[in-house]
Design a protein around this motif. Structure first.
Motif, PDB file in Angstrom:
ATOM      1  N   ASP A 130       0.739  -1.338   0.045  1.00  0.00           N
ATOM      2  CA  ASP A 130      -0.257   0.014   0.089  1.00  0.00           C
ATOM      3  C   ASP A 130       0.847   1.203  -0.024  1.00  0.00           C
ATOM      4  OD1 ASP A 130      -2.443  -1.457  -0.032  1.00  0.00           O
ATOM      5  OD2 ASP A 130      -2.535  -1.306   2.226  1.00  0.00           O
ATOM      6  N   ARG A 131       0.630   2.151  -0.575  1.00  0.00           N
ATOM      7  CA  ARG A 131       1.337   3.332  -1.154  1.00  0.00           C
ATOM      8  C   ARG A 131       1.727   4.073   0.433  1.00  0.00           C
ATOM      9  NH1 ARG A 131      -2.975   4.161  -4.507  1.00  0.00           N
ATOM     10  NH2 ARG A 131      -3.880   5.431  -3.055  1.00  0.00           N
ATOM     11  N   ASP A 132       0.843   4.325   1.440  1.00  0.00           N
ATOM     12  CA  ASP A 132       1.312   4.940   2.594  1.00  0.00           C
ATOM     13  C   ASP A 132       1.439   4.122   3.796  1.00  0.00           C
ATOM     14  OD1 ASP A 132      -1.248   4.390   2.430  1.00  0.00           O
ATOM     15  OD2 ASP A 132      -2.007   6.392   2.872  1.00  0.00           O
ATOM     16  N   CYS A 133       1.379   2.635   3.554  1.00  0.00           N
ATOM     17  CA  CYS A 133       1.784   1.932   4.644  1.00  0.00           C
ATOM     18  C   CYS A 133       2.964   1.165   4.599  1.00  0.00           C
ATOM     19  CB  CYS A 133       0.418   1.094   4.753  1.00  0.00           C
ATOM     20  SG  CYS A 133      -0.782   1.962   5.181  1.00  0.00           S
ATOM     21  N   GLY A 134       2.953   0.018   3.766  1.00  0.00           N
ATOM     22  CA  GLY A 134       3.989  -0.629   3.715  1.00  0.00           C
ATOM     23  C   GLY A 134       4.551  -1.507   4.848  1.00  0.00           C
ATOM     24  N   ASN A 135       5.521  -2.429   4.956  1.00  0.00           N
ATOM     25  CA  ASN A 135       5.839  -3.172   5.844  1.00  0.00           C
ATOM     26  C   ASN A 135       6.865  -2.522   6.966  1.00  0.00           C
ATOM     27  OD1 ASN A 135       4.888  -5.088   4.314  1.00  0.00           O
ATOM     28  ND2 ASN A 135       6.455  -5.684   3.397  1.00  0.00           N
ATOM     29  N   GLU A 136       6.833  -2.822   8.155  1.00  0.00           N
ATOM     30  CA  GLU A 136       7.722  -2.429   9.404  1.00  0.00           C
ATOM     31  C   GLU A 136       8.395  -3.681   9.590  1.00  0.00           C
ATOM     32  OE1 GLU A 136       5.763  -0.201  12.182  1.00  0.00           O
ATOM     33  OE2 GLU A 136       4.649   1.138  10.563  1.00  0.00           O
ATOM     34  N   ARG A 137       9.575  -3.541   9.914  1.00  0.00           N
ATOM     35  CA  ARG A 137      10.413  -4.638  10.451  1.00  0.00           C
ATOM     36  C   ARG A 137      11.260  -4.373  11.719  1.00  0.00           C
ATOM     37  NH1 ARG A 137      11.912  -5.013   5.328  1.00  0.00           N
ATOM     38  NH2 ARG A 137      13.487  -4.232   5.651  1.00  0.00           N
ATOM     39  N   THR A 138      11.061  -4.612  12.964  1.00  0.00           N
ATOM     40  CA  THR A 138      11.686  -4.343  14.046  1.00  0.00           C
ATOM     41  C   THR A 138      12.258  -5.608  14.755  1.00  0.00           C
ATOM     42  OG1 THR A 138       9.715  -4.244  15.483  1.00  0.00           O
ATOM     43  CG2 THR A 138      10.364  -2.162  14.506  1.00  0.00           C
ATOM     44  N   GLN A 139      13.649  -5.843  14.598  1.00  0.00           N
ATOM     45  CA  GLN A 139      14.226  -7.110  15.090  1.00  0.00           C
ATOM     46  C   GLN A 139      13.661  -8.314  14.416  1.00  0.00           C
ATOM     47  OE1 GLN A 139      14.161  -6.499  19.364  1.00  0.00           O
ATOM     48  NE2 GLN A 139      15.596  -5.098  19.424  1.00  0.00           N
ATOM     49  N   HIS A 140      12.766  -9.236  15.454  1.00  0.00           N
ATOM     50  CA  HIS A 140      12.210 -10.400  14.639  1.00  0.00           C
ATOM     51  C   HIS A 140      10.651 -10.254  14.542  1.00  0.00           C
ATOM     52  CE1 HIS A 140      12.863 -10.550  19.123  1.00  0.00           C
ATOM     53  NE2 HIS A 140      11.716 -11.420  19.001  1.00  0.00           N
ATOM     54  N   LYS A 141      10.149  -9.005  14.532  1.00  0.00           N
ATOM     55  CA  LYS A 141       8.789  -8.872  14.309  1.00  0.00           C
ATOM     56  C   LYS A 141       8.680  -8.246  13.073  1.00  0.00           C
ATOM     57  CE  LYS A 141       8.142  -8.025  19.145  1.00  0.00           C
ATOM     58  NZ  LYS A 141       7.667  -7.371  20.340  1.00  0.00           N
ATOM     59  N   PHE A 142       7.309  -8.393  12.551  1.00  0.00           N
ATOM     60  CA  PHE A 142       7.025  -7.905  11.235  1.00  0.00           C
ATOM     61  C   PHE A 142       5.438  -7.375  11.292  1.00  0.00           C
ATOM     62  CE2 PHE A 142       4.954  -8.777   7.280  1.00  0.00           C
ATOM     63  CZ  PHE A 142       5.740  -8.285   6.180  1.00  0.00           C
ATOM     64  N   VAL A 143       5.199  -6.335  10.758  1.00  0.00           N
ATOM     65  CA  VAL A 143       4.143  -5.539  10.760  1.00  0.00           C
ATOM     66  C   VAL A 143       3.543  -5.178   9.377  1.00  0.00           C
ATOM     67  CG1 VAL A 143       2.507  -3.825  11.556  1.00  0.00           C
ATOM     68  CG2 VAL A 143       4.379  -4.674  13.010  1.00  0.00           C
ATOM     69  N   ARG A 144       2.658  -5.708   8.920  1.00  0.00           N
ATOM     70  CA  ARG A 144       2.024  -5.453   7.544  1.00  0.00           C
ATOM     71  C   ARG A 144       0.831  -4.595   7.608  1.00  0.00           C
ATOM     72  NH1 ARG A 144       0.389  -4.028   2.937  1.00  0.00           N
ATOM     73  NH2 ARG A 144       0.791  -5.219   1.214  1.00  0.00           N
ATOM     74  N   ALA A 145       0.786  -3.274   7.393  1.00  0.00           N
ATOM     75  CA  ALA A 145      -0.580  -2.622   7.185  1.00  0.00           C
ATOM     76  C   ALA A 145      -1.354  -2.639   5.866  1.00  0.00           C
ATOM     77  CB  ALA A 145      -0.318  -1.213   7.507  1.00  0.00           C
ATOM     78  N   PHE A 146      -2.734  -2.771   5.886  1.00  0.00           N
ATOM     79  CA  PHE A 146      -3.436  -2.833   4.480  1.00  0.00           C
ATOM     80  C   PHE A 146      -4.225  -1.822   4.327  1.00  0.00           C
ATOM     81  CE2 PHE A 146      -2.339  -7.295   6.053  1.00  0.00           C
ATOM     82  CZ  PHE A 146      -1.626  -7.969   4.903  1.00  0.00           C
ATOM     83  N   LYS A 147      -3.955  -0.558   4.464  1.00  0.00           N
ATOM     84  CA  LYS A 147      -4.808   0.424   4.684  1.00  0.00           C
ATOM     85  C   LYS A 147      -5.717   0.539   3.326  1.00  0.00           C
ATOM     86  CE  LYS A 147      -4.822   5.504   5.656  1.00  0.00           C
ATOM     87  NZ  LYS A 147      -3.963   6.477   5.819  1.00  0.00           N
ATOM     88  N   HIS A 148      -5.556  -0.033   2.048  1.00  0.00           N
ATOM     89  CA  HIS A 148      -6.469  -0.057   0.910  1.00  0.00           C
ATOM     90  C   HIS A 148      -7.050  -1.473   0.817  1.00  0.00           C
ATOM     91  CE1 HIS A 148      -5.060   4.130   0.140  1.00  0.00           C
ATOM     92  NE2 HIS A 148      -3.931   3.750   0.241  1.00  0.00           N
ATOM     93  N   ALA A 149      -6.054  -2.363   0.861  1.00  0.00           N
ATOM     94  CA  ALA A 149      -6.713  -3.616   0.369  1.00  0.00           C
ATOM     95  C   ALA A 149      -7.199  -4.170   1.739  1.00  0.00           C
ATOM     96  CB  ALA A 149      -5.375  -4.780   0.077  1.00  0.00           C
ATOM     97  N   GLY A 150      -6.971  -3.665   2.679  1.00  0.00           N
ATOM     98  CA  GLY A 150      -7.655  -4.312   4.085  1.00  0.00           C
ATOM     99  C   GLY A 150      -8.624  -3.408   4.749  1.00  0.00           C
ATOM    100  N   SER A 151      -9.249  -2.305   3.717  1.00  0.00           N
ATOM    101  CA  SER A 151     -10.060  -1.403   4.544  1.00  0.00           C
ATOM    102  C   SER A 151     -11.387  -2.100   4.538  1.00  0.00           C
ATOM    103  CB  SER A 151     -10.414  -0.228   3.208  1.00  0.00           C
ATOM    104  OG  SER A 151     -11.242   0.683   3.671  1.00  0.00           O
ATOM    105  N   ILE A 152     -11.948  -1.582   5.802  1.00  0.00           N
ATOM    106  CA  ILE A 152     -13.225  -2.224   6.258  1.00  0.00           C
ATOM    107  C   ILE A 152     -14.234  -1.865   5.517  1.00  0.00           C
ATOM    108  CG2 ILE A 152     -13.967  -0.166   7.779  1.00  0.00           C
ATOM    109  CD1 ILE A 152     -14.404  -3.974   8.406  1.00  0.00           C
ATOM    110  N   ASP A 153     -14.139  -0.636   4.515  1.00  0.00           N
ATOM    111  CA  ASP A 153     -15.177  -0.443   3.175  1.00  0.00           C
ATOM    112  C   ASP A 153     -15.229  -1.370   2.466  1.00  0.00           C
ATOM    113  OD1 ASP A 153     -15.655   2.003   4.909  1.00  0.00           O
ATOM    114  OD2 ASP A 153     -13.833   3.164   3.771  1.00  0.00           O
ATOM    115  N   ARG A 154     -14.329  -2.062   2.174  1.00  0.00           N
ATOM    116  CA  ARG A 154     -14.407  -3.089   1.351  1.00  0.00           C
ATOM    117  C   ARG A 154     -15.675  -4.286   1.128  1.00  0.00           C
ATOM    118  NH1 ARG A 154      -9.106  -6.315  -0.709  1.00  0.00           N
ATOM    119  NH2 ARG A 154     -10.587  -6.986  -2.333  1.00  0.00           N
TER     120      ARG A 154
END
Length: 211
Positions: free
Chosen positions: A140-164
């Motif tokens: 997603d254009r304004d989210c992307g992935n975050e990696r901190t040590q051995h953790k991974f966070v994936r935000a789906f601001k568009h593909a995972g919108s509750i409006d879908r």
């Protein structure tokens, strides 16, 4: 649905029962009243839709991962033992983040291992997945992935919108989780193989490309 502050005059004993029921359901007074009124009027609140989507994802993954839904914050947890010599525990968690411009799904992946070598492998795996997502222009254009040590966070601001659409949203979140779980099994099974990037890319395309 937009929320606004309203003032209501209610019977004390009615509020006591509402609060008791809200506590038993792991929610609060305002949310329970919203749910009751929406149900009476034939409407669906965003929170109800979130619960339905997460329940659907849980049912889709029930035969593959250990599922632990949480009623406290509209989230769901999936656990497994990684196919690696230490059999470390992996936790996948889906939750919905609420911002001013809407609600959307977030996937968090973590392991409690303290093994430095294994943590380094986790970081390498997540970096490879991020590169693949960028390659296929799926971040997603304004989210992307975050990696901190051995953790991974994936935000789906568009593909995972509750409006879908509810079905498409639960299907997408299911396919993404299956992709990441399959890719992780392949990576930790043969992470030293020269073709690991090609195999991870193929797994990604199988679950997510053109679907």
């Amino acid at each position: 649905m937009k929320k606004s502050l309203y003032s209501l005059t209610l019977f004390d004993n009615l509020v006591e029962q509402i609060d008791s029921l809200a506590f038993s359901r792991g929610t609060n007074r305002s949310q329970l009243v919203n749910d009751i009124l929406a149900s009476y009027l034939g409407l669906q609140t965003p929170e109800q839709k979130i619960r339905t989507v997460l329940e659907s994802v849980g049912e889709n993954m029930a035969g593959e991962l250990n599922v632990s839904p949480s009623s406290q914050n509209n989230s769901i947890y999936f656990g497994k033992s990684l196919k690696y010599k230490y059999r470390p525990k992996i936790i996948y968690m889906y939750e919905f983040k609420n911002e001013q411009d809407g609600q959307y799904a977030v996937l968090k992946i973590s392991s409690r291992t303290q093994n430095q070598n294994l943590n380094a492998l986790f970081n390498d795996f997540f970096q490879r997945i991020s590169i693949i997502e960028t390659k296929h222009q799926q971040v997603d254009r304004d989210c992307g992935n975050e990696r901190t040590q051995h953790k991974f966070v994936r935000a789906f601001k568009h593909a995972g919108s509750i409006d879908r659409d509810e079905k498409h949203l639960s299907d997408y979140l299911t396919r993404y989780l299956k992709m990441i779980d399959s890719a992780m099994d392949n990576y930790f099974g043969d992470y030293e193989e020269d073709d690991i990037n090609d195999r991870l890319d193929s797994i990604y395309q199988y679950f997510l490309d053109n679907r």
